[in-house]
Design a protein around this motif. Sequence first.
Motif, PDB file in Angstrom:
ATOM      1  N   ASP A 202       0.826  -1.214   0.000  1.00 42.41           N
ATOM      2  CA  ASP A 202       0.000   0.000   0.000  1.00 42.41           C
ATOM      3  C   ASP A 202       0.857   1.259   0.000  1.00 42.41           C
ATOM      4  O   ASP A 202       0.517   2.255  -0.650  1.00 42.41           O
ATOM      5  CB  ASP A 202      -0.931  -0.005   1.210  1.00 42.41           C
ATOM      6  N   TYR A 203       1.964   1.230   0.733  1.00 42.70           N
ATOM      7  CA  TYR A 203       2.849   2.397   0.755  1.00 42.70           C
ATOM      8  C   TYR A 203       3.583   2.537  -0.582  1.00 42.70           C
ATOM      9  O   TYR A 203       3.695   3.636  -1.137  1.00 42.70           O
ATOM     10  CB  TYR A 203       3.861   2.270   1.890  1.00 42.70           C
ATOM     11  N   VAL A 204       4.086   1.423  -1.109  1.00 45.35           N
ATOM     12  CA  VAL A 204       4.827   1.452  -2.371  1.00 45.35           C
ATOM     13  C   VAL A 204       3.941   1.933  -3.512  1.00 45.35           C
ATOM     14  O   VAL A 204       4.375   2.717  -4.369  1.00 45.35           O
ATOM     15  CB  VAL A 204       5.410   0.063  -2.682  1.00 45.35           C
ATOM     16  N   ASP A 205       2.683   1.506  -3.530  1.00 45.77           N
ATOM     17  CA  ASP A 205       1.762   1.875  -4.612  1.00 45.77           C
ATOM     18  C   ASP A 205       1.128   3.248  -4.421  1.00 45.77           C
ATOM     19  O   ASP A 205       0.349   3.696  -5.262  1.00 45.77           O
ATOM     20  CB  ASP A 205       0.657   0.819  -4.737  1.00 45.77           C
ATOM     21  N   GLY A 206       1.428   3.896  -3.303  1.00 44.21           N
ATOM     22  CA  GLY A 206       0.932   5.251  -3.079  1.00 44.21           C
ATOM     23  C   GLY A 206      -0.444   5.342  -2.463  1.00 44.21           C
ATOM     24  O   GLY A 206      -1.016   6.437  -2.375  1.00 44.21           O
ATOM     25  N   TYR A 207      -0.979   4.204  -1.997  1.00 45.39           N
ATOM     26  CA  TYR A 207      -2.304   4.225  -1.374  1.00 45.39           C
ATOM     27  C   TYR A 207      -2.247   4.623   0.103  1.00 45.39           C
ATOM     28  O   TYR A 207      -3.274   4.912   0.710  1.00 45.39           O
ATOM     29  CB  TYR A 207      -2.969   2.852  -1.483  1.00 45.39           C
ATOM     30  N   LEU A 208      -1.048   4.618   0.676  1.00 41.95           N
ATOM     31  CA  LEU A 208      -0.888   4.906   2.092  1.00 41.95           C
ATOM     32  C   LEU A 208       0.204   5.961   2.261  1.00 41.95           C
ATOM     33  O   LEU A 208       1.309   5.821   1.718  1.00 41.95           O
ATOM     34  CB  LEU A 208      -0.497   3.630   2.843  1.00 41.95           C
ATOM     35  N   ALA A 209      -0.112   7.001   3.001  1.00 39.71           N
ATOM     36  CA  ALA A 209       0.854   8.070   3.237  1.00 39.71           C
ATOM     37  C   ALA A 209       1.950   7.598   4.189  1.00 39.71           C
ATOM     38  O   ALA A 209       1.779   6.620   4.927  1.00 39.71           O
ATOM     39  CB  ALA A 209       0.154   9.295   3.817  1.00 39.71           C
ATOM     40  N   LEU A 210       3.057   8.316   4.182  1.00 39.56           N
ATOM     41  CA  LEU A 210       4.208   7.940   4.999  1.00 39.56           C
ATOM     42  C   LEU A 210       3.850   7.842   6.475  1.00 39.56           C
ATOM     43  O   LEU A 210       4.180   6.844   7.137  1.00 39.56           O
ATOM     44  CB  LEU A 210       5.337   8.956   4.800  1.00 39.56           C
ATOM     45  N   GLU A 211       3.190   8.844   7.021  1.00 39.60           N
ATOM     46  CA  GLU A 211       2.854   8.840   8.440  1.00 39.60           C
ATOM     47  C   GLU A 211       1.910   7.701   8.798  1.00 39.60           C
ATOM     48  O   GLU A 211       2.068   7.061   9.839  1.00 39.60           O
ATOM     49  CB  GLU A 211       2.232  10.186   8.832  1.00 39.60           C
ATOM     50  N   ALA A 212       0.933   7.450   7.929  1.00 45.45           N
ATOM     51  CA  ALA A 212      -0.016   6.362   8.191  1.00 45.45           C
ATOM     52  C   ALA A 212       0.690   5.009   8.161  1.00 45.45           C
ATOM     53  O   ALA A 212       0.417   4.131   8.989  1.00 45.45           O
ATOM     54  CB  ALA A 212      -1.151   6.397   7.165  1.00 45.45           C
ATOM     55  N   PHE A 213       1.620   4.848   7.216  1.00 49.31           N
ATOM     56  CA  PHE A 213       2.369   3.598   7.126  1.00 49.31           C
ATOM     57  C   PHE A 213       3.263   3.416   8.351  1.00 49.31           C
ATOM     58  O   PHE A 213       3.329   2.332   8.929  1.00 49.31           O
ATOM     59  CB  PHE A 213       3.211   3.582   5.854  1.00 49.31           C
ATOM     60  N   ARG A 214       3.923   4.502   8.767  1.00 48.21           N
ATOM     61  CA  ARG A 214       4.793   4.432   9.939  1.00 48.21           C
ATOM     62  C   ARG A 214       3.984   4.108  11.198  1.00 48.21           C
ATOM     63  O   ARG A 214       4.411   3.300  12.033  1.00 48.21           O
ATOM     64  CB  ARG A 214       5.540   5.753  10.125  1.00 48.21           C
ATOM     65  N   ASP A 215       2.796   4.715  11.325  1.00 52.55           N
ATOM     66  CA  ASP A 215       1.940   4.431  12.482  1.00 52.55           C
ATOM     67  C   ASP A 215       1.495   2.971  12.499  1.00 52.55           C
ATOM     68  O   ASP A 215       1.434   2.336  13.556  1.00 52.55           O
ATOM     69  CB  ASP A 215       0.712   5.342  12.471  1.00 52.55           C
ATOM     70  N   GLY A 216       1.196   2.436  11.315  1.00 50.93           N
ATOM     71  CA  GLY A 216       0.798   1.033  11.230  1.00 50.93           C
ATOM     72  C   GLY A 216       1.917   0.095  11.638  1.00 50.93           C
ATOM     73  O   GLY A 216       1.694  -0.906  12.329  1.00 50.93           O
ATOM     74  N   CYS A 217       3.137   0.427  11.238  1.00 50.28           N
ATOM     75  CA  CYS A 217       4.295  -0.382  11.632  1.00 50.28           C
ATOM     76  C   CYS A 217       4.506  -0.326  13.143  1.00 50.28           C
ATOM     77  O   CYS A 217       4.827  -1.338  13.777  1.00 50.28           O
ATOM     78  CB  CYS A 217       5.544   0.112  10.909  1.00 50.28           C
ATOM     79  N   TRP A 218       4.341   0.857  13.719  1.00 48.40           N
ATOM     80  CA  TRP A 218       4.511   1.016  15.162  1.00 48.40           C
ATOM     81  C   TRP A 218       3.469   0.202  15.927  1.00 48.40           C
ATOM     82  O   TRP A 218       3.798  -0.465  16.915  1.00 48.40           O
ATOM     83  CB  TRP A 218       4.404   2.497  15.533  1.00 48.40           C
ATOM     84  N   GLU A 219       2.216   0.250  15.468  1.00 46.94           N
ATOM     85  CA  GLU A 219       1.162  -0.519  16.134  1.00 46.94           C
ATOM     86  C   GLU A 219       1.430  -2.019  16.037  1.00 46.94           C
ATOM     87  O   GLU A 219       1.201  -2.765  16.995  1.00 46.94           O
ATOM     88  CB  GLU A 219      -0.194  -0.185  15.506  1.00 46.94           C
ATOM     89  N   GLU A 220       1.917  -2.460  14.895  1.00 49.69           N
ATOM     90  CA  GLU A 220       2.249  -3.879  14.735  1.00 49.69           C
ATOM     91  C   GLU A 220       3.368  -4.279  15.684  1.00 49.69           C
ATOM     92  O   GLU A 220       3.309  -5.336  16.322  1.00 49.69           O
ATOM     93  CB  GLU A 220       2.661  -4.166  13.291  1.00 49.69           C
ATOM     94  N   ALA A 221       4.383  -3.437  15.792  1.00 51.06           N
ATOM     95  CA  ALA A 221       5.502  -3.731  16.688  1.00 51.06           C
ATOM     96  C   ALA A 221       5.044  -3.800  18.139  1.00 51.06           C
ATOM     97  O   ALA A 221       5.429  -4.710  18.887  1.00 51.06           O
ATOM     98  CB  ALA A 221       6.595  -2.675  16.527  1.00 51.06           C
TER      99      ALA A 221
END
Length: 388
Positions: A202-221
């Motif tokens: 989703d991030y690579v294809d441009g469907y997800l903004a940088l901050e949203a992608f980073r927040d998702g990674c943080w929540e997963e961690a």
Amino acid sequence: DVKEINKLMKEEEKKQNKTKSGGGGGSGGGGRRRVKNSEYYDLLGVGTDAVPSAIRSAYRKRARKVHPDKNPGDPDAERKFRALSAAYQTLSDPAKRKRYDSSGVGVDPERPDDAGGGADTLDPIVFFAVLFGSEAVEPYVGELGMATTFDALIKLSGSNGGGVSIESWEDVKAAFGWGEAAPKRRKREADIALHLRSRVADYVDGYLALEAFRDGCWEEAMGIVRGESYGASFLLAIGPSLVAEADAFLGYRSSLLGSWRGPISNAKRNLLFLRRKWGVTRSIMRTLKESVKALYRSAEVVPAADEGAGERRGRSEGTNDGKRFVINDKEKLKDNLSDTIPTVLEMAWAINYADISTTLYGACEKLFHDADVSSWEERLRRAEAVHI
């Protein structure tokens, strides 16, 4: 690469299933064959025509879910796990399976010794999955190298009815997953690469903004840390490795444009590998030292004249001055060896760190150099996402 790996894995399974065919020589995991009692097949969720590899896979999948350590609030968990183990030990052994199919009598979960033993036999994949609680991070690390190594040792020894045919040194290397061409290792790396590709899509294809992608990674961690007993340790093993691989790839691209970032990033990655490999060596030496000390603390020194009595009482070892070390108190030995458990776990984690680094190197190589991607921009976006 995935198609080739799957083809090689199927060929390997067919070879192993032929060496263990003696109970059900079917070709899959869902067929039906007339047997006296199908209860154990139903417990594992396989058909009566299931091949050994399908039975093993079904057991490992279910054992992780019903193991008592994974269900501390379920008073019936131990009974369920023993029943599942009895089913597996019956159906994984050709002789026991043949007997069960014809008479309906297999390993009794309450009295395993009456059927030749085995309801409590260790399965390495399940043991390490339960010990380290790796289900949530398995998409990022696959089956731990220690687990597959112990599994290979059991197969080579022929215990649990799981012996494999060893005709050459190449068969031994394949059983342990040694070498870049080993199908199991390549499949592990490919599965991780596919998961990473899906995770960053989703991030690579441009469907997800940088901050949203980073927040998702943080929540997963944070979910991994809260949900797994060794979640933080896994993150410390996975995170630096992914960052090192992404930096190395991004640096390589920069070096093509005249930057020194590539050599520096590659040097950092190599340093990480060396540090973790040295950690393995150091922890193994420490574990051996602590184990020897535990044995020494458990032993008594007796004169050589009492050698016969010492050997009758317990295990003894010779010394240079004619005396003997004798271990008489087994409980003391057990207590002293239990004191080495933290050191053993430290060694296990050192091995895990090195194994995960090596595996993620292969997975990221596949992800960043995916033949289906022709755009450098997409490759760079993948590396940036992995770095995050």
